[in-house]
Design an enzyme around this catalytic site. Structure first.
Site, PDB file in Angstrom:
ATOM      1  N   ILE A   1      23.735  57.233  79.585  1.00 54.33           N
ATOM      2  CA  ILE A   1      22.717  56.212  79.811  1.00 54.33           C
ATOM      3  C   ILE A   1      22.146  56.480  81.241  1.00 54.33           C
ATOM      4  O   ILE A   1      20.811  56.066  81.330  1.00 54.33           O
ATOM      5  CB  ILE A   1      23.401  54.859  79.969  1.00 54.33           C
TER       6      ILE A   1
ATOM      7  N   SER B   1      29.645  61.187  90.317  1.00 51.08           N
ATOM      8  CA  SER B   1      30.092  61.486  89.175  1.00 51.08           C
ATOM      9  C   SER B   1      31.023  62.616  89.115  1.00 51.08           C
ATOM     10  O   SER B   1      30.921  63.679  89.796  1.00 51.08           O
ATOM     11  CB  SER B   1      29.023  61.810  88.268  1.00 51.08           C
ATOM     12  N   ARG B   2      32.266  62.348  88.217  1.00 50.19           N
ATOM     13  CA  ARG B   2      33.076  63.574  88.501  1.00 50.19           C
ATOM     14  C   ARG B   2      32.752  64.912  87.816  1.00 50.19           C
ATOM     15  O   ARG B   2      33.165  65.724  87.921  1.00 50.19           O
ATOM     16  CB  ARG B   2      34.406  62.963  87.687  1.00 50.19           C
TER      17      ARG B   2
ATOM     18  N   LYS C   1      25.443  47.301  81.570  1.00 53.72           N
ATOM     19  CA  LYS C   1      26.183  46.086  80.440  1.00 53.72           C
ATOM     20  C   LYS C   1      27.347  46.934  80.070  1.00 53.72           C
ATOM     21  O   LYS C   1      27.076  48.133  79.702  1.00 53.72           O
ATOM     22  CB  LYS C   1      25.138  45.660  79.660  1.00 53.72           C
TER      23      LYS C   1
ATOM     24  N   ASP D   1      30.178  46.961  72.305  1.00 51.56           N
ATOM     25  CA  ASP D   1      29.372  47.596  73.115  1.00 51.56           C
ATOM     26  C   ASP D   1      28.200  47.578  72.876  1.00 51.56           C
ATOM     27  O   ASP D   1      27.201  47.064  73.714  1.00 51.56           O
ATOM     28  CB  ASP D   1      30.350  49.090  73.495  1.00 51.56           C
TER      29      ASP D   1
END
Length: 307
Positions: free
Chosen positions: A12, A34-35, A89, A167
């Protein structure tokens, strides 16, 4: 210029957030966390938000695109560091944690924005305006999509707090709570849960208003072929239909001109406005409807989901 950091650089973020930020001159993406440590073309990327806040460039705001189960602690870190926060969201894994975040935002004098991108679909504002002065007799939601196409490899969606079919379906509920002239309440739900996961793969939700209007939502995560994201409302003046997740609007089958679909640019425009005004926007009504469906819903165990 709002210097913003992006936390959670997954699908996303790549598909929507980064292009939207690049197209809005009020924002400058200056860092990410971000990992997976992706290459963002010179933008510094850190392992997590703590490292980004400690070692990264100065930030005014943070956008959180992590799965909802990990959202609370990340949001608290940003808010307590004095950063405005944009929540992808759903805004959290629970309704109460979003209330907690709102309280922390007030305490630290920063903006919290619970974003609902489907409300910024092109047809939604006109649908809301058309329904405002009319009596809605019945409304149906059909939200059917292919999880393997839209959420490949996203195992978090099947875990507790991941919401499963809700979701995507919460997008429909965010439109519903935006366009309806009256408040909406869940009365019953039937949820189908694969035997090897924690979240539903399909379901049916019954809702109503104080006036007793019937609202139904049919949800499916296994639809192949054409995808269905439709909301239809029957009124005394005709039938209104939002299609393609709100991008298209018809009344009695006649297309209404709604303009370009700009969901995420619309979200960042709203976020910039809220920051300029020093005002939070926290709406948990769609998440509350999901929570209520889980509370009252009966569960049917169905065959295992194998991606």
């Amino acid at each position: 210029m709002i210097r913003i950091g992006l936390v959670g650089v997954g699908k996303i973020a790549h598909d929507q957030h980064i292009p939207a930020l690049a197209g809005d001159k009020r924002f400058q993406l200056v860092a990410a966390a971000s990992r997976s440590l992706p290459d963002l073309g010179g933008i510094p990327v850190f392992y997590d938000i703590d490292e980004m806040l400690a070692k990264g460039p100065e930030l005014d705001a943070v956008a959180l695109c992590t799965p909802p189960q990990a959202r609370r602690e990340t949001a608290l870190a940003a808010l307590r560091a004095g950063k405005h926060v944009f929540l992808e969201k759903p805004p959290g894994a629970t309704v109460s944690e979003v209330a907690e975040l709102a309280a922390v935002a007030r305490e630290h004098g920063v903006v919290l924005f619970t974003s609902w991108h489907s409300r910024f679909a092109a047809g939604v504002p006109q649908a809301k305006a058309w329904l405002a002065s009319r009596h809605v007799r019945k409304l149906t939601i059909e939200w059917r999509e292919d999880v393997r196409r839209w959420h490949p490899g996203q195992t978090w969606i099947w875990q507790a707090g991941g919401m499963g079919v809700f979701d995507p379906a919460i997008n429909a509920l965010s439109i519903l709570t935006e366009i309806m002239p009256a408040e909406v309440f869940v009365t019953d739900a039937k949820l189908q849960v694969p035997e090897n996961v924690q979240s539903p793969i399909a379901g049916h939700v019954d809702m109503t208003t104080l006036g007793g209007m019937a609202i139904t939502a049919d949800l499916d995560f296994l639809q192949t072929g054409p995808q269905t994201w439709d909301i239809t409302a029957w009124t005394e003046d005709g039938v209104l239909k939002l299609s393609l997740g709100g991008a298209e609007l018809t009344i009695d089958g006649t297309a209404v001109e709604v303009g370009e679909n700009r969901e995420y640019p619309g979200l960042y425009d709203r976020f910039a406005t809220l920051i300029a005004e020093g005002r939070s926007e926290v709406d948990v009504r769609p998440l509350t409807l999901v929570a209520d469906a889980f509370m009252v819903g009966t569960r049917e165990v169905v065959e295992a989901f194998i991606e």
